[in-house]
Design a protein around this motif. Structure first.
Motif, PDB file in Angstrom:
ATOM      1  N   LYS A  59       0.531  -1.111   0.084  1.00 23.61           N
ATOM      2  CA  LYS A  59       0.069  -0.336  -0.139  1.00 23.61           C
ATOM      3  C   LYS A  59       0.388   1.103  -0.319  1.00 23.61           C
ATOM      4  N   ASN A  60       0.077   2.459   0.106  1.00 19.41           N
ATOM      5  CA  ASN A  60       0.447   3.479   0.563  1.00 19.41           C
ATOM      6  C   ASN A  60       1.197   3.588   1.366  1.00 19.41           C
ATOM      7  N   ARG A  61       3.112   3.587   1.779  1.00 16.29           N
ATOM      8  CA  ARG A  61       3.205   3.511   3.003  1.00 16.29           C
ATOM      9  C   ARG A  61       4.553   4.391   3.260  1.00 16.29           C
ATOM     10  N   LEU A  62       4.541   4.753   4.560  1.00 16.82           N
ATOM     11  CA  LEU A  62       5.893   6.437   4.888  1.00 16.82           C
ATOM     12  C   LEU A  62       7.235   5.368   3.599  1.00 16.82           C
ATOM     13  N   GLU A  63       7.287   3.535   4.534  1.00 13.49           N
ATOM     14  CA  GLU A  63       8.650   3.225   3.971  1.00 13.49           C
ATOM     15  C   GLU A  63       8.340   2.276   2.379  1.00 13.49           C
ATOM     16  N   LYS A 117       7.369 -19.495  -4.401  1.00 12.09           N
ATOM     17  CA  LYS A 117       8.182 -20.456  -3.911  1.00 12.09           C
ATOM     18  C   LYS A 117       8.991 -20.985  -5.396  1.00 12.09           C
ATOM     19  N   GLU A 118       9.045 -20.359  -6.328  1.00 15.07           N
ATOM     20  CA  GLU A 118       9.618 -21.009  -7.231  1.00 15.07           C
ATOM     21  C   GLU A 118      10.719 -19.694  -7.877  1.00 15.07           C
ATOM     22  N   HIS A 119      10.002 -19.318  -8.156  1.00 20.23           N
ATOM     23  CA  HIS A 119      11.258 -17.722  -8.858  1.00 20.23           C
ATOM     24  C   HIS A 119      10.976 -17.225  -7.119  1.00 20.23           C
ATOM     25  N   GLN A 120      12.755 -17.417  -6.496  1.00 20.57           N
ATOM     26  CA  GLN A 120      13.063 -16.838  -5.279  1.00 20.57           C
ATOM     27  C   GLN A 120      13.497 -15.641  -5.200  1.00 20.57           C
ATOM     28  N   PRO A 121      13.273 -14.914  -5.129  1.00 17.68           N
ATOM     29  CA  PRO A 121      14.078 -13.248  -5.261  1.00 17.68           C
ATOM     30  C   PRO A 121      13.994 -13.142  -3.473  1.00 17.68           C
ATOM     31  N   LEU A 122      15.056 -12.138  -3.478  1.00 16.69           N
ATOM     32  CA  LEU A 122      15.168 -11.276  -1.933  1.00 16.69           C
ATOM     33  C   LEU A 122      13.873 -11.364  -1.336  1.00 16.69           C
ATOM     34  N   ARG A 123      12.795 -11.599  -0.005  1.00 23.07           N
ATOM     35  CA  ARG A 123      11.840 -11.343   0.262  1.00 23.07           C
ATOM     36  C   ARG A 123      12.194 -10.284   1.361  1.00 23.07           C
ATOM     37  N   ILE A 124      11.018  -8.793   1.610  1.00 23.18           N
ATOM     38  CA  ILE A 124      11.945  -7.412   2.258  1.00 23.18           C
ATOM     39  C   ILE A 124      10.592  -7.925   2.490  1.00 23.18           C
ATOM     40  N   GLY A 125      10.214  -7.720   4.113  1.00 25.58           N
ATOM     41  CA  GLY A 125       8.868  -8.199   4.783  1.00 25.58           C
ATOM     42  C   GLY A 125       8.920  -6.452   5.393  1.00 25.58           C
ATOM     43  N   LEU A 126       8.054  -5.692   5.412  1.00 25.42           N
ATOM     44  CA  LEU A 126       7.351  -4.811   6.384  1.00 25.42           C
ATOM     45  C   LEU A 126       5.954  -4.872   7.194  1.00 25.42           C
ATOM     46  N   ALA A 127       6.134  -4.021   8.162  1.00 26.74           N
ATOM     47  CA  ALA A 127       4.845  -4.412   9.341  1.00 26.74           C
ATOM     48  C   ALA A 127       4.701  -5.889   9.683  1.00 26.74           C
ATOM     49  N   GLY A 128       5.862  -6.382  10.214  1.00 32.49           N
ATOM     50  CA  GLY A 128       5.852  -7.056  10.393  1.00 32.49           C
ATOM     51  C   GLY A 128       5.686  -8.668  10.597  1.00 32.49           C
ATOM     52  N   VAL A 129       5.630  -8.359   8.654  1.00 33.19           N
ATOM     53  CA  VAL A 129       5.083  -9.979   8.327  1.00 33.19           C
ATOM     54  C   VAL A 129       5.274 -10.981   8.212  1.00 33.19           C
ATOM     55  N   ASP A 130       5.244 -12.216   8.203  1.00 26.75           N
ATOM     56  CA  ASP A 130       6.019 -13.769   8.334  1.00 26.75           C
ATOM     57  C   ASP A 130       6.419 -13.388   6.703  1.00 26.75           C
ATOM     58  N   GLY A 131       7.528 -14.724   7.206  1.00 25.57           N
ATOM     59  CA  GLY A 131       7.739 -15.233   5.425  1.00 25.57           C
ATOM     60  C   GLY A 131       9.146 -14.320   5.558  1.00 25.57           C
ATOM     61  N   SER A 132       9.895 -13.507   5.894  1.00 21.59           N
ATOM     62  CA  SER A 132      10.436 -12.648   4.924  1.00 21.59           C
ATOM     63  C   SER A 132      11.833 -13.013   5.142  1.00 21.59           C
ATOM     64  N   ASP A 133      12.933 -13.214   3.762  1.00 22.84           N
ATOM     65  CA  ASP A 133      13.682 -13.491   4.462  1.00 22.84           C
ATOM     66  C   ASP A 133      14.747 -12.069   5.121  1.00 22.84           C
ATOM     67  N   ILE A 134      14.240 -10.508   5.935  1.00 19.98           N
ATOM     68  CA  ILE A 134      14.532  -9.456   6.113  1.00 19.98           C
ATOM     69  C   ILE A 134      14.036  -8.772   6.006  1.00 19.98           C
TER      70      ILE A 134
END
Length: 519
Positions: A59-63, A117-134
């Motif tokens: 969404k439109n977030r500060l981050e 799951k197949e294409h695995q880019p670096l996953r960057i999580g916001l707002a405490g989301v689960d499953g991120s690499d960082i």
């Protein structure tokens, strides 16, 4: 000149001015620049390099804004997509863009995690989301803010937006630093913005309108107030609290603000400049804007993701609904409409005759072709002109009026009927809240003009609507709707465009009206 350098110029000019607001969080220009530098260094530390695509499903977030400037600092390509997309759609955009990293949040987590799951880019999580690499917070602590800045050319890509894909696969629209700079400058000039304006960051940052708000405020040391989740009441509160001076919105949002029960309770005297785009605004709503908001500047902007500006009109008091004349960087023509893609820029139609609007792509604002789609590029760009798919007509004063999409045209009894012309009449009826018109198949006429109406007053009848068309407009007899459907709401895209295909397909909720003597 690249965008990150221009942003840093703004930081140097007014480091302590407020740049970005989300709720109770506020960043000055110097604070925003520092955080963007940390995020840029973190991206580099995780292997994101110049030219890499960074996909954002947020969404439109500060981050999101911090990451926008971080991506610009390292010369990568900011690639935002709609956070509401399905798993399959996210996966397609990941594959098509070849993104090295994806940024996501709770609202998009399920689709992103399934899609990666197949294409695995670096996953960057916001707002405490689960499953991120960082996490985003961890990203800010990585690397060294004094990282080596790459040499960036104004012909390098800095942004890729995906078209809505209403008629097929979404198409990537890569845009250069020069394109984005040109579009921002045109937006500032055409909307008459000055230093230290403030605006709502409501239009999605995966849409060209959202990008214009972001860049124009940054170049003018203005204030961008991002709103991740909004409704008319929230926007009214923010408009007053933050003393917003200018907005750039789709008509749907403007309609919601003006018709909210609390509208009169809010002081919007700071709001002096109003721009709209993305969809047509009815004459009735234009008149209401003048009456309730009394804007000093009121602009209809006609454009697209591919070429930001086609035309603008800043005399809507004299010509409501007019799209005006070519924009600051632009030249337009209206040519014979040809869905097969065989018309040329030389096939211009006479004054007063509808045709397809085409745009000269020598403009600084214009893209040069779609990402990985030479077929689509070949059809859209011919002899240096972009064929928009929009229908328009030039009047005797040289002003453009948009009458719909080439594929939205209704052909009834051999006559061409443009939905916007009919909608403009029906929207003025006092018992109508919203209306959309589409053609339905008919054995006798080919298509029959059908009006889908959100009623303001549930006593409205078909007979009353038809009589209104006859007695209060110059609408030709064959253009009058032959069928009315009462609906709970008009289906629209996330940026407010009417989805006529959904109406034609029956994808709407009918509304049962109250009738006298009927329980």
């Amino acid at each position: 000149m690249d965008l990150a350098t221009l942003f840093e110029f703004a930081v140097t000019r007014h480091p302590d001015k407020t740049a970005l607001v989300e709720g109770d969080r506020r960043l000055t220009y110097s604070e925003l620049d520092r955080l963007a530098g940390c995020a840029a260094s973190g991206l580099c530390a995780f292997g994101i390099q110049q030219g890499d695509r960074v996909l954002l499903v947020t969404k439109n977030r500060l981050e999101t804004v911090i990451l926008y400037w971080a991506v610009q600092k390292i010369g990568a390509v900011f690639t935002p997509i709609n956070f509401r997309l399905s798993t399959e759609e996210v996966a397609y955009c990941l594959r098509d863009s070849g993104a090295k990293a994806v940024v996501y949040e709770p609202a998009s987590a399920q689709a992103v995690l399934e899609a990666t799951k197949e294409h695995q880019p670096l996953r960057i999580g916001l707002a405490g989301v689960d499953g991120s690499d960082i996490t985003f917070e961890h990203l800010l602590t990585q690397g060294n803010q004094d990282f080596a800045r790459p040499k960036i050319s104004d012909s390098d890509y800095c942004l890729m937006l995906y078209t809505s894909g209403t008629t097929g696969r979404p198409k990537g629209v890569p845009r250069t630093h020069k394109n984005e700079y040109g579009a921002a400058i045109a937006h500032i000039i055409q909307n008459r913005y000055v230093y230290h304006e403030s605006t709502l960051g409501v239009m999605p940052l995966y849409h060209t309108m959202g990008m214009r708000s972001l860049l124009s405020m940054a170049f003018l040391n203005g204030k961008l107030v991002v709103v991740p989740d909004y409704d008319p009441k929230t926007l009214l509160h923010i408009l007053e609290k933050e003393q917003i001076t200018c907005v750039y919105l789709v008509p749907t949002i403007v309609h919601g603000i003006l018709h909210h029960p609390d509208f009169e309770r809010h002081d919007l005297s700071s709001l002096r400049k109003l721009g709209y785009a993305g969809a047509a605004m009815t004459t009735a709503l234009i008149e209401e804007c003048f009456e309730k908001l009394k804007p000093e500047v009121f602009i209809n902007h006609f454009g697209s993701t591919e070429v930001y500006t086609y035309s603008i009109c800043d005399y809507l008091d004299k010509k409501p609904g007019c799209a005006g004349k070519a924009g600051f960087h632009q030249q337009i023509r209206v040519v014979v409409p040809d869905p097969e893609g065989k018309a040329t820029p030389a096939d211009q139609v006479p004054v007063g005759e509808p045709g397809e609007v085409i745009i000269n792509i020598r403009s600084d604002e214009a893209f040069q072709g779609y990402w990985n789609r030479p077929d689509a590029t070949e059809k859209a760009i011919r002899d240096g002109w972009y064929f928009t798919g929009d229908m328009g007509v030039i009047d005797e004063e040289g002003d453009l009026y948009v009458v719909g999409r080439v594929d939205d045209m209704i052909i009834s009894g051999g006559e061409n009927i443009h939905p916007l012309e009919v909608e403009d009449v029906l929207a003025k009826h006092p018992k109508v809240s919203e209306v959309a018109v589409a053609g339905l198949p008919d054995d006798q006429w080919g298509e029959v003009v059908t009006a889908y109406v959100v009623p303001k007053d549930e006593t409205v009848t078909e007979e009353e609507m038809d009589r209104y068309c006859k007695e209060n407009s110059a609408l030709a007899n064959f253009k009058r709707p032959r069928k009315y459907v009462w609906v709970a709401e008009i289906p629209k895209s996330p940026v407010g465009k009417i989805l006529r295909r959904k109406l034609r397909n029956g994808e709407y909720e009918e509304k049962e009206l109250k009738r006298e003597g009927v329980s």
